[in-house]
Design a protein around this motif. Structure first.
Motif, short mmCIF file in Angstrom:
data_model
loop_
_atom_site.label_atom_id
_atom_site.label_comp_id
_atom_site.label_asym_id
_atom_site.label_seq_id
_atom_site.Cartn_x
_atom_site.Cartn_y
_atom_site.Cartn_z
N GLU A 1 0.70 -1.21 0.00
CA GLU A 1 0.06 -0.03 -0.06
C GLU A 1 0.85 1.47 -0.01
OE1 GLU A 1 -3.48 0.49 -0.10
OE2 GLU A 1 -3.47 -1.81 -0.54
N ALA A 2 0.39 2.30 -0.56
CA ALA A 2 1.01 3.60 -0.74
C ALA A 2 0.93 4.18 0.76
CB ALA A 2 0.40 4.55 -1.41
N PRO A 3 1.90 4.96 1.08
CA PRO A 3 2.09 5.48 2.61
C PRO A 3 1.15 6.53 2.73
CG PRO A 3 3.88 6.02 1.53
CD PRO A 3 3.34 4.95 0.74
N GLU A 4 0.59 6.92 3.89
CA GLU A 4 -0.15 8.10 4.01
C GLU A 4 0.62 9.37 3.71
OE1 GLU A 4 -3.56 8.53 4.78
OE2 GLU A 4 -3.64 6.38 4.64
N PRO A 5 -0.11 10.41 3.12
CA PRO A 5 0.74 11.77 2.72
C PRO A 5 1.30 12.39 4.24
CG PRO A 5 -1.51 11.98 2.43
CD PRO A 5 -1.19 10.61 2.56
N PRO B 1 4.18 21.22 8.86
CA PRO B 1 3.96 22.85 8.84
C PRO B 1 4.17 23.13 7.26
CG PRO B 1 6.31 22.37 9.55
CD PRO B 1 5.43 20.98 9.63
N VAL B 2 3.18 22.76 6.53
CA VAL B 2 3.18 23.08 5.06
C VAL B 2 3.43 24.65 4.70
CG1 VAL B 2 2.20 22.73 2.71
CG2 VAL B 2 1.99 20.82 4.63
N VAL B 3 2.69 25.49 5.17
CA VAL B 3 2.56 26.81 4.86
C VAL B 3 4.14 27.39 5.30
CG1 VAL B 3 1.58 29.12 5.58
CG2 VAL B 3 0.21 26.98 5.34
N ALA B 4 4.50 27.16 6.49
CA ALA B 4 5.81 27.52 6.80
C ALA B 4 6.93 27.11 5.93
CB ALA B 4 5.96 26.94 8.36
N THR B 5 6.72 26.05 5.50
CA THR B 5 7.76 25.16 4.52
C THR B 5 7.73 26.07 3.43
OG1 THR B 5 7.57 23.00 5.58
CG2 THR B 5 8.35 23.03 3.66
N ILE B 6 6.68 26.20 2.60
CA ILE B 6 6.48 26.90 1.42
C ILE B 6 6.92 28.31 1.55
CG2 ILE B 6 4.98 27.64 -0.43
CD1 ILE B 6 5.57 24.63 -0.31
N THR B 7 6.68 28.97 2.55
CA THR B 7 6.90 30.51 3.02
C THR B 7 8.54 30.45 2.98
OG1 THR B 7 4.97 30.83 3.87
CG2 THR B 7 6.77 32.40 4.49
N GLY B 8 9.15 29.64 3.84
CA GLY B 8 10.69 29.52 3.91
C GLY B 8 11.25 29.38 2.57
#
Length: 102
Positions: free
Chosen positions: A9-13, A17-24
Motif C-alpha cells: 500500500e502507498a504510505p499516507e501523505p 507545517p506546510v505553509v511555513a515550509t513553502i514560505t521559507g
C-alpha cells in the motif's frame, strides 16, 4: 507487456507545517535572487543569467504556492470543524417539538 501492480500500500501523505515550509522556500529563492543581482554582469559575461531569473521565478512560483497552501490549510480546518460540529449535534439529545395548536 504485463501490467505493473504495487507490492504494498502507498504510505499516507505527510502532514506538517506546510505553509511555513513553502514560505521559507519562497524567502530562500528571493534572497538568492537578491544576492545574485549585484553580480548580474558576471553572469551575463558567461551566459549564465538564467541562474538569476530562475531564482526570481522560484520566488514568484513560491508566492502562488503560499496562496495555494494557505487556502488548502483553511479548507482542511473548515472540514474538521464541520465534522466535529456534526458529531456534537449527533450526540446531543433532541427535545421533541410541541404539536401545532389549532
Amino acid at each position: 507487456m504485463a501490467k505493473w501492480t504495487p507490492k504494498h500500500e502507498a504510505p499516507e501523505p505527510l502532514e506538517g507545517p506546510v505553509v511555513a515550509t513553502i514560505t521559507g522556500g519562497t524567502i530562500l529563492w528571493f534572497v538568492l535572487f537578491l544576492v545574485q543581482v549585484p553580480f548580474y554582469g558576471w553572469f551575463d559575461d558567461r551566459d549564465l543569467t538564467w541562474w538569476v531569473w530562475t531564482c526570481l521565478a522560484g520566488a514568484g512560483l513560491g508566492l502562488i504556492g503560499i496562496w495555494y497552501v494557505r487556502g488548502r490549510d483553511a479548507a482542511l480546518k473548515r472540514h474538521a470543524a464541520a465534522r466535529e460540529a456534526g458529531v456534537a449535534e449527533a450526540t446531543e439529545p433532541r427535545t421533541p417539538e410541541a404539536p401545532p395548536t389549532a
